[in-house]
Write an enzyme that holds these catalytic residues in place. Sequence first.
Site, PDB file in Angstrom:
ATOM      1  N   ALA B  45       0.826  -1.202   0.000  1.00 22.80           N
ATOM      2  CA  ALA B  45       0.000   0.000   0.000  1.00 22.80           C
ATOM      3  C   ALA B  45       0.865   1.259   0.000  1.00 22.80           C
ATOM      4  O   ALA B  45       0.588   2.207  -0.741  1.00 22.80           O
ATOM      5  CB  ALA B  45      -0.922  -0.002   1.222  1.00 22.80           C
ATOM      6  N   GLY B  46       1.917   1.266   0.790  1.00 21.49           N
ATOM      7  CA  GLY B  46       2.752   2.457   0.899  1.00 21.49           C
ATOM      8  C   GLY B  46       3.625   2.674  -0.324  1.00 21.49           C
ATOM      9  O   GLY B  46       3.688   3.778  -0.871  1.00 21.49           O
ATOM     10  N   SER B 285       1.445 -21.536   3.108  1.00 23.08           N
ATOM     11  CA  SER B 285       0.438 -20.909   2.262  1.00 23.08           C
ATOM     12  C   SER B 285      -0.885 -21.663   2.248  1.00 23.08           C
ATOM     13  O   SER B 285      -0.932 -22.882   2.218  1.00 23.08           O
ATOM     14  CB  SER B 285       0.936 -20.818   0.830  1.00 23.08           C
ATOM     15  OG  SER B 285      -0.134 -20.479  -0.012  1.00 23.08           O
ATOM     16  N   ARG B 338     -10.862 -18.889   5.945  1.00 24.29           N
ATOM     17  CA  ARG B 338      -9.851 -19.070   6.983  1.00 24.29           C
ATOM     18  C   ARG B 338     -10.438 -19.147   8.386  1.00 24.29           C
ATOM     19  O   ARG B 338     -10.023 -19.985   9.187  1.00 24.29           O
ATOM     20  CB  ARG B 338      -8.864 -17.913   6.914  1.00 24.29           C
ATOM     21  CG  ARG B 338      -8.049 -17.965   5.656  1.00 24.29           C
ATOM     22  CD  ARG B 338      -7.168 -16.763   5.490  1.00 24.29           C
ATOM     23  NE  ARG B 338      -6.291 -16.979   4.342  1.00 24.29           N
ATOM     24  CZ  ARG B 338      -5.450 -16.068   3.871  1.00 24.29           C
ATOM     25  NH1 ARG B 338      -5.373 -14.887   4.450  1.00 24.29           N
ATOM     26  NH2 ARG B 338      -4.687 -16.331   2.841  1.00 24.29           N
ATOM     27  N   HIS B 432      -2.650 -13.802  11.890  1.00 24.48           N
ATOM     28  CA  HIS B 432      -2.069 -13.564  10.581  1.00 24.48           C
ATOM     29  C   HIS B 432      -2.349 -12.167  10.045  1.00 24.48           C
ATOM     30  O   HIS B 432      -1.477 -11.523   9.491  1.00 24.48           O
ATOM     31  CB  HIS B 432      -2.649 -14.605   9.625  1.00 24.48           C
ATOM     32  CG  HIS B 432      -2.153 -14.475   8.228  1.00 24.48           C
ATOM     33  ND1 HIS B 432      -0.810 -14.503   7.924  1.00 24.48           N
ATOM     34  CD2 HIS B 432      -2.797 -14.313   7.043  1.00 24.48           C
ATOM     35  CE1 HIS B 432      -0.667 -14.376   6.617  1.00 24.48           C
ATOM     36  NE2 HIS B 432      -1.844 -14.237   6.066  1.00 24.48           N
TER      37      HIS B 432
END
Lengths: 283, 670, 255
Positions: B45-46, B285, B338, B432
């Site tokens: 995002a940054g 993953s 999840r 997470h």
Amino acid sequence: MSKSVLLKSSLAKKYWMAATGLFLCLFLVGHLLGNLQLITHTGESGRRAFNEYAYFMAHNPFIKVMSWMTYISILFHIIDGILLTVENKKARPIGYAHAAGTKSSTWSSRNMALLGSLILVFIVMHGAHFWYKAKVKHDMLLHKVTVQSPNGPAELYVTTAGSYLPVQGVKVKNHTEFFEPSVDIKLGEGYKDLHSVVIAFFSGKETNGVPGNENALFAVIFYVIAMVVLAFHLMHGFASAFQSLGARHPKYTDTIKNVGNGFAILIPLLFAIIPVIIWKLYN
Amino acid sequence: MSILDSKIPAGNISDKWTDYKDHLKLVAPNNRPKIDIIVVGTGLAGASAAASLGEMGYNVKAFCFQDSPRRAHSIAAQGGINAAKNYQNDGDSVYRLFYDTIKGGDYRAREANVHRLAEVSSSIIDQCVAQGVPFAREYGGLLDNRSFGGTQVQRTFYAAGQTGQQLLLGAYSALSRQIGLGRVKMYNRHEMLELVKVDGKARGIIARNLVTGELERHSAHAVVLASGGYGNVYFLSTNAMGSNVTAAWKAHKQGALFANPCYVQIHPTCVPVHGTNQAKLTLMSESLRNSGRIWVPKKKEDAEAIRSGKLKPTELKEEERDYYLERKYPAFGNLVPRDVASRAAKEVCDEGRGIEANDTNEGVYLDFSTEIKNKGKQAAYAAGDHNPSEEKIITLGKKWLEEKYGNLFQMYQKITDENPYETPMKIYPAVHYTMGGVWVDYNLQSSIPGCFVTGEANFSDHGANRLGASALMQGLADGYFVLPYTISNYLADEIRTGKISTESSEFEVAENNVKSQIDKFLSNNGTKSVDYFHKKLGLIMWNKVGMGRNAQGLQEAINEIDQLKKDFYIDVYVPGSNDELNPQLEKALRVADLIDLGQLMAMDALQRKESCGGHFREEYQDAEGETLRDDENFSFVGAWEYKGDDIKQEQLHKEELKYEFIKIAARNYK
Amino acid sequence: MAAKTINITLKIWRQKNCNSKGNMETYTLNDVSTASSFLEMLDQLNEQLINDKKEPVAFDHDCREGICGMCSLYINGRAHGPDNGVTTCQLHMRMFEDGATIYVEPWRSAAFPVVKDLVVDRSAFDRIQQAGGFVSVNTSGRTMDANAIPIPKEDADKAFEAAACIGCGACVATCKNGSAMLFVGAKVSQYALLPQGKVEATQRALNMVRQMDDEGFGNCTNTGACEIECPKGISLDNIARLNREFLKASLVSNK
């Protein structure tokens, strides 16, 4: 900038290192093929063939160009090598307390500068032994043969035209040229008897007027060791040169490596057996 | 509406963003260099925001606490990034991605934001490919996709198990280009320790140079916080060691509301805890759930035998195994979202059927043996062998697994010293991702004008649970395709402001606050390390504000954290000085904020008397143990307002969630 | 796997800051779980030092799962320690014997000055990246469709393998010459293999190599140690490709 990029950048230095190195590999092959005559032919015919070859090498224009390129290559290879080594030392001013592991690279790849320096020492010595005598000092005897004439043994110079001239009947000028003693007419040109110099050097025996080398055995050992050093240098250098020039492909890389290893073993080995065999033949 | 105006534009959901964008105010190119923007954090995002704003011509200053912007924790995302490209022709569309995300978030996300996210998702893939991001491809040269939890289509783009890395390095390369061009000034090893407000607007930050300890004042016309999530409040999480809430929390203390802090994602497939010195948990993953089957022994005795080493999992007969996800959720099986998968794992472990031989016995198996056989057979058939031997099938199957997940399997083996090709993986849920964060409106602006918040640091798009492969999507969507438009709209009114001085009293006060906090820590001379307190906090949070929560536990957590906070300030020992690299000091400053946040999380969880997504209140479950939402009373975003040092005084504001385009329903993955 | 505990002796480089001289200090640490990672062991040491009111050891680390590239450490003469294909954070104490003496040093390179203890400054890598490690495409959302140009899977895979570099600097630390060629080679390769990167290939090779040279890295002498020690297994193919790309670039560039 393109010029400076091709000279100054770190990669360019490696290109030159690789190009000159590969050229010197070619030189090694040529040099070896000639030298092998020292052991493939024996006796007077061998001597004749070798000296003829030496003459050819010194006079053929193409070979001349090649030999100048060899000199330049050696020089470049040395200068480049020194520059790279200095820069590389600068890149790590403080070393590790626990010395680097030896698992991740070969010994020769880490010691190319050392191996190269040793080879340089050898080149200087080797030059002093033969090249210097032939090309600078010019104290090498000319190829002559002794024949039995009705008047007793007679000494004859062998000329490059294939004829013979009596030693007593000619005057030698410019180191190798035969002249009629009274008139300034060139009768022919002789061969430097490099063959006898080599044989005397490695066998320790007086050969065709060349005094035997008292330290022949040491010379043989020195040359053999030098060739071992060369072998290690080539072991990394050959394949490395291809890598530096970007010639790498999963299909061919192993071949290049194997050829490089074969080259690194075979060429120095063949060079090394020459002095050994000469010494063996005469002792 | 109280102070919460979400500024969602009117109109049909699919036209909102386009129409809105068309009417936003712009800043002309010649004015942009006069405007300074601070971006804190260089994750997806940054970095994407800083790069895009730099490209536009703004004066950007970017900050990260790591030694390089490339280290931000987005890099660790493994599985993939969603986009509604429908390359696989399996019926995907913007609407479906929108719908899946809302549903996955258990109807606690803001419709308009999520639809916008789905809309721009395609552009993200185009942009990344143009940047040279090496996504996985099929033999025909086109992009490959896989499926992820909570969806029935294949819309996840990936680069082996390193998708986050490749996307972040893509954003980092774009950022690097701007740094090279001088349009972005990068401050590595700098940590933002205060947000500076002038006349109610965000006008700068106080940052500490982590190498020299120097406190620096940086001013700007707008501040963008892209500082990531707060999972480290649990001490053990899959977050990076340095991940922290400090930047977001400082904004909160300056008046930015903090929304839904209790929404935490516990990821189902992590390597179980090994011991007390453990500092961090490692994720395996979620893509592994495409190929692995999750089970525990049916009988407690078998689980005990496995834990004590008397029984090997491979020796347990098929009929003695409980593939509990396949049993409970036949439609989605091992690919349930999840939160559902995590809770199910907790449930079977609570029953005593966990298989990990650690203090808590918490762990379940992720078994690849079925997949090895299936794929091995397929591979043999594909190679023309229609009567392959068992041995050949297994060899080919393992080879297939290695190609697909080789790096993950290797990673697992390095950590656990067990070979997952031979024996099933042990996994257990771990903290997470945090869906909560700084409250932002449709423009990604917080309740402080000029303070924008993007990526995981904001609360906006994932509701109560984030779907796999959506975090990368949101980070890049915010940074590349949303913020550049909305921030310009704000900055259009700033072109006459001129350079903002850092000599003002506001900067002075802010710097002094930071300085006194640092001095206090360094002169505290307590007896316990920062980690000691951080671990204690983590334990409280995991046990009482973790996967299963109840009113009593939450109340206890609030009280315990109160005490912990007192103890921390009395007894923490921070070695070293301020004028040097001092990781312990950095940690102390971060843990101070995490303690506050932890308490707020417990308060938020306590007020939310329902179960939704990652927030599971044991009092609110249906007969089958599934989450029981209370849409009538809790269909709102809970945004907290800071009211001083005592967190318990924070005031709750509600943003009603209106579902105009999706029919709200019970989430069903059966 | 039941974890046992071991006792170890640590010899660690301590250096206050970039201007001071450092030295190796000896520490003993008991009851280290073999299931701990190397960094968890250092955490344990720091906890012990803090409890003794001594200055803890500074070291870089962040993700602790081998992907961020922040951890470094030259352990017993090897970058990232004795295991292969791992970063220091993934190195586990089961690799060490009970009673072992472990040397821990920072990366040594003129281009990576020591900041403190085991922490070095790797911003040289950032600057190399800034010199050309990108495709010059602005954010627009109007680039062509991602599937408009098919890319052979093999090229895409190779580009990915090159792009898997985590920028940790183990290659530089390991190389006897402190050369950064594996890092630069990987970046140049990634873009050289993709159609999107080909447009700027010439400039990229020239600029990145120039920056690499300016940073004071040594020269590649093809020892291959970098490839062996690279935690991500970046291949020497990438260095060869860089050599090709740069040769091509310097021959055709008119700059």
